[in-house]
Each structure stands twice: as C-alpha cells, then as structure tokens.
Design an enzyme around this catalytic site. Structure first.
Site, short mmCIF file in Angstrom:
data_model
loop_
_atom_site.label_atom_id
_atom_site.label_comp_id
_atom_site.label_asym_id
_atom_site.label_seq_id
_atom_site.Cartn_x
_atom_site.Cartn_y
_atom_site.Cartn_z
N SER A 83 0.88 -1.17 0.00
CA SER A 83 0.00 0.00 0.00
C SER A 83 0.92 1.22 0.00
O SER A 83 1.73 1.39 0.91
CB SER A 83 -0.88 -0.01 1.26
OG SER A 83 -1.62 1.18 1.33
C1 LIG Z 1 2.39 -0.87 -5.24
S1 LIG Z 1 1.13 -2.04 -5.37
C2 LIG Z 1 -0.28 -1.03 -5.74
C3 LIG Z 1 -0.66 -0.02 -4.69
C4 LIG Z 1 -2.13 0.22 -4.58
N1 LIG Z 1 -2.81 0.65 -5.76
C5 LIG Z 1 -2.53 1.05 -3.37
O1 LIG Z 1 -3.73 1.17 -3.17
O2 LIG Z 1 -1.67 1.54 -2.65
C6 LIG Z 1 1.47 -2.80 -6.95
C7 LIG Z 1 0.49 -3.89 -7.33
O3 LIG Z 1 0.64 -4.14 -8.72
C8 LIG Z 1 0.36 -5.50 -8.93
N2 LIG Z 1 0.86 -5.90 -10.26
C9 LIG Z 1 2.14 -6.16 -10.65
N3 LIG Z 1 2.16 -6.51 -11.95
C10 LIG Z 1 0.87 -6.46 -12.39
C11 LIG Z 1 0.25 -6.72 -13.64
N4 LIG Z 1 0.94 -7.09 -14.73
N5 LIG Z 1 -1.09 -6.58 -13.71
C12 LIG Z 1 -1.83 -6.20 -12.63
N6 LIG Z 1 -1.30 -5.96 -11.43
C13 LIG Z 1 0.05 -6.08 -11.31
C14 LIG Z 1 1.03 -6.19 -7.77
O4 LIG Z 1 0.51 -7.49 -7.55
C15 LIG Z 1 0.72 -5.21 -6.63
O5 LIG Z 1 -0.42 -5.60 -5.93
#
Ligand SMILES: C[S@@+](CC[C@H](N)C(=O)[O-])C[C@H]1O[C@@H](n2cnc3c(N)ncnc32)[C@H](O)[C@@H]1O
Length: 426
Positions: A83
C-alpha cells in the site's frame, strides 16, 4: 513491521475518541494539506472519507494513519504487493486530474484503497475498474472494497498489460506498478484527450511518475518526479533484471543490459579502482536529473544496491536507514570490460562532490561516464522536472529535435527532451 502479526480487525470508529480512526485520518489529511501534498479539494475529501484502516486491517490503526507505505505481500524476500503512502498516492491522483463521472482503469489494485479513493472522486456516475495479477491480493481487495462500501468497483484478477477491454474506453488510466513501456492496450483503451499516469522507467531501476495526455498519434508528458514502485510483472514486464553479486552477500545490480556475469562483476568491484574527480557538485534534486540524463543516453546504465556491514561490496555513494538495515546504493554503468560508478567522500552533506570510480581493464568506461556527466553540466544541469517525454508507436516516422534523445522500447519509442535548468522542455 512483522507481516505475520495480525490484529483484531478494524478498530471501532467513534469520532469523539482521540485515537479513533476518523480522528487519526482527519489529522493525517490536515498534515498532508498543510504540507502541500494535497492541494485538490476532491482528493482531500476522498482521503477524509475513505477508511484506510479497513484496507490494511493487519496493521495498527495509528500507523495506518501515518504517511507511510506498507508491504503486504512478499515472496523470497521480494515485495510483490504494497500500500503506497498517502502523500505519494495523493501526488499521483492529482496528476490524474479526476472528475465526477470519469471512467477509470487502475492497474495494480493491491489492497483496493487507491481504487476506493478514485471511486469516491468520480462518484456514482463514474466507473472504476481495478486489476491485479495476484489472485489472493485481488480477493483481499474485493473483500476490503465490499466492507468499506465500495462494492460497485469492478475488481478483476488479470495481467493489467492487457488493460480491461470490456469496459473501455477510459477517461483515465493509472498504474500503481512500475512500467518499462506503454503497453498497446493502454493506448487503445484510453479516450482521445484522456490521461495516463504511471511510474515509468526509461532504463534500469530508476523510475519517474509521468502524466501523459493522449494526443491521438502520441502521448505527451507533463512534469516528471522521481519514485520507486514495485515493477509490473507478467507478459508486459520490461527487460530490467536484478543480478546478485557475491555469494551470501546482499549486493545486487539492476539494469536493462548487464554485459558481464555476476562473478566478474564481483571480482572487479572488490578489486582495484581508479577515481576521476569530476569537478561537479550536485544536490539530490540535481542527481535525479543526472540519473535520468544517463538513463536516456547509456543503455548499460545500472544501479548497485547493498546493505552496510562487514560483507558490504558496493561503494556507499548513498546510504539510508530501512527498518534495521542501512541500505547503500550507487549508480553507474557495466560494460564488457569495465564498471564505473558514482562515488563521493563527503558523507550526507549536500552538494555532493561527484567522483567517478572505475574498475577493470577498460579505463574508457569511467572516462565515458565522466564525459556524460560533463555534458549534463554543459546542458545547464537539467532536473527531472525539466524533462518531457513523447511516446510514439515504434513505426511512427519521427525526426528528433536537437535536444531530444530517442530511447527505443518494445512497442514504442520515447523522445526524451531535456529543457534547460528551470525551463521545462516545450
Ligand atoms: C504498489 S502495489 C499497488 C498499490 C495500490 N494501488 C494502493 O492502493 O496503494 C502494486 C500492485 O501491482 C500488482 N501488479 C504487478 N504486476 C501487475 C500486472 N501485470 N497486472 C496487474 N497488477 C500487477 C502487484 O501485484 C501489486 O499488488
């Protein structure tokens, strides 16, 4: 924070209590507005309304209402989901320029918190789709969203590199995971005049938050600001790789093109070195500009990371405390017969007197890095905020302007323009 520590679910929210979630939340938003992190009334209202603790029930409420990020899923010590801290989130959301009624696609749902903030801003007349590649992460996000009253958000488990065609076109697309190129689906699914905001790496692990406007045949960026998001995984991930150096050490190198095996890197970087004084002193802000300059020009640009201690291998150009560890990193290049990195003797104080430290038989590697640093200096030391990027599909004919560097990607080419210091590229 020990991720295994569980708490008894969201605390009861009694607005009169000093420690209640809503009091803590409003206090955080007050701090974010007075520090200038939040300067948009719709973003402010959303942060006041959406209960972050319901998206992070495993963490103590008081820490959830600090401006900090939380790692929520790891594999083999690598963070897979997190997060983002509310301050950096607010910056991205303000760049996204949301309006009530917008149709929005978010790639990287994680806890679902950011999607809920977006849904609050676009309102009931808007539409939000959020996608995550990790099935268990997405399940948790769905549950959090339903519990917090945002069941209307469509949460999909998929590789976000495909976008989500069923509900396209979108007014806005946001990635909360670091991309290396603009996947064709994002362009296809973004309305003309729509905006795409994402953490983008030009090369290597070095990322900037970029807001792009869709101009039909191209995307034009606004201001860029340094960041560090979990990289996009799956079929649309970039070629950037992380290579461990030295068995049993914490040292690793990150780059798009590392033309040397890990063993040779270890031997060179623990062997003899030669220092070249650059005569250039930089602040941290300037260093980000210089890193971007090098990333655009040097395909073999790399970042070295390590932890401090008796087994440290990487020269400690920069150090920061991370939980119980001191992290060291430096930037540079790895070529076939040599390595060159940034070095300094001055500790924490700014400006930093930059030194180029060279390793290996080819002294030209360090000399070429020095030449690039001097060229950045001669160009007026452009900062990251002076840089603008145009994204063009690979087959679009394009004649770069004098101050533009072309960076080929998989589906697109980036025209990276370095304005003079304090004068953004047009
Ligand atoms: C930094 S977190 C997102 C933070 C979030 N939106 C928040 O509310 O703080 C990054 C997310 O991207 C996802 N992710 C990575 N590669 C992805 C892909 N190809 N498609 C969708 N999600 C992806 C990861 O599983 C992770 O949950």
């Amino acid at each position: 924070m020990d991720l295994a520590t569980r708490f008894d679910g969201p605390a009861a929210d009694k607005p009169g209590d000093a420690g209640s979630p809503s009091v803590l939340r409003n206090a955080l938003v007050d701090r974010l507005t007075s520090s200038g992190h939040i300067d948009d009334s719709m973003v402010e209202a959303a942060f006041r309304a959406v209960p972050r603790h319901m998206f992070l029930p495993q963490f103590p409420v008081a820490s959830v209402y600090e401006d900090q990020g939380f790692i929520t899923k790891t594999r083999d010590g690598i963070a897979l989901s997190s997060s983002t801290g509310p301050g950096p989130m607010a910056y991205m959301l303000q760049q996204l320029d949301l309006r009530p009624g917008h149709r929005v696609l978010e790639i990287g749902a994680a806890t679902g918190y950011n999607a809920a903030i977006i849904a609050h801003i676009v309102g009931e007349s808007g539409h939000v789709v959020t996608v995550d590649i990790e099935p268990d992460v997405l399940e948790d996000a769905r549950r959090h969203l339903a519990d917090a009253g945002f069941g209307r958000i469509k949460a999909i488990c998929a590789d976000g590199g495909h976008g989500y065609a069923d509900d396209a076109p979108y007014d806005r697309i946001i990635l909360t995971t670091g991309a290396w190129d603009i996947a064709p689906a994002w362009l296809e699914q973004l309305k003309p005049g729509g905006r795409l905001v994402l953490p983008l790496s030009i090369r290597g692990g070095h990322q900037g938050i970029v807001a792009f406007d869709n101009r039909g045949d191209r995307l034009n960026s606004g201001r860029i600001r340094p960041t560090g998001y979990i990289p996009l995984r799956g079929a649309f991930a970039g070629p950037t790789e992380e290579r461990t150096i030295g068995s049993g050490s914490d040292a690793f190198v990150v780059g798009d093109r590392i033309d040397m095996d890990a063993e040779t890197i270890y031997e060179l970087i623990t062997g003899e070195s030669q220092d070249l004084a650059t005569g250039v002193s930089v602040t941290w802000d300037e260093l980000y500009g210089l890193q971007t300059w090098l990333a655009a020009r040097k395909p073999r640009t790399c970042e070295f990371n390590d932890t401090d201690g008796p087994r440290r291998i990487v020269p400690p150009f920069f150090q920061s405390q991370n939980a119980d560890k001191i992290i060291c990193w430096t930037n540079g290049v790895v070529e076939e017969r040599g390595i060159a990195v940034f070095h300094q003797e001055g500790g924490e104080a700014q400006p930093i007197d930059l030194i180029v430290r060279g390793y290996g038989p080819d002294a030209g590697v360090a000399e070429r890095l020095l030449k690039n640093i001097l060229a950045w200096e001669a160009a007026g030391r452009p900062l990251m905020s002076d840089i603008r990027i145009t994204v063009l599909p690979m087959d679009t004919p394009y004649e770069p302007a004098g101050d533009e560097v072309m960076v080929p990607k998989r589906w697109n080419k980036l025209a990276v323009r370095f304005g003079a210091r304090g004068v953004a590229a047009g």
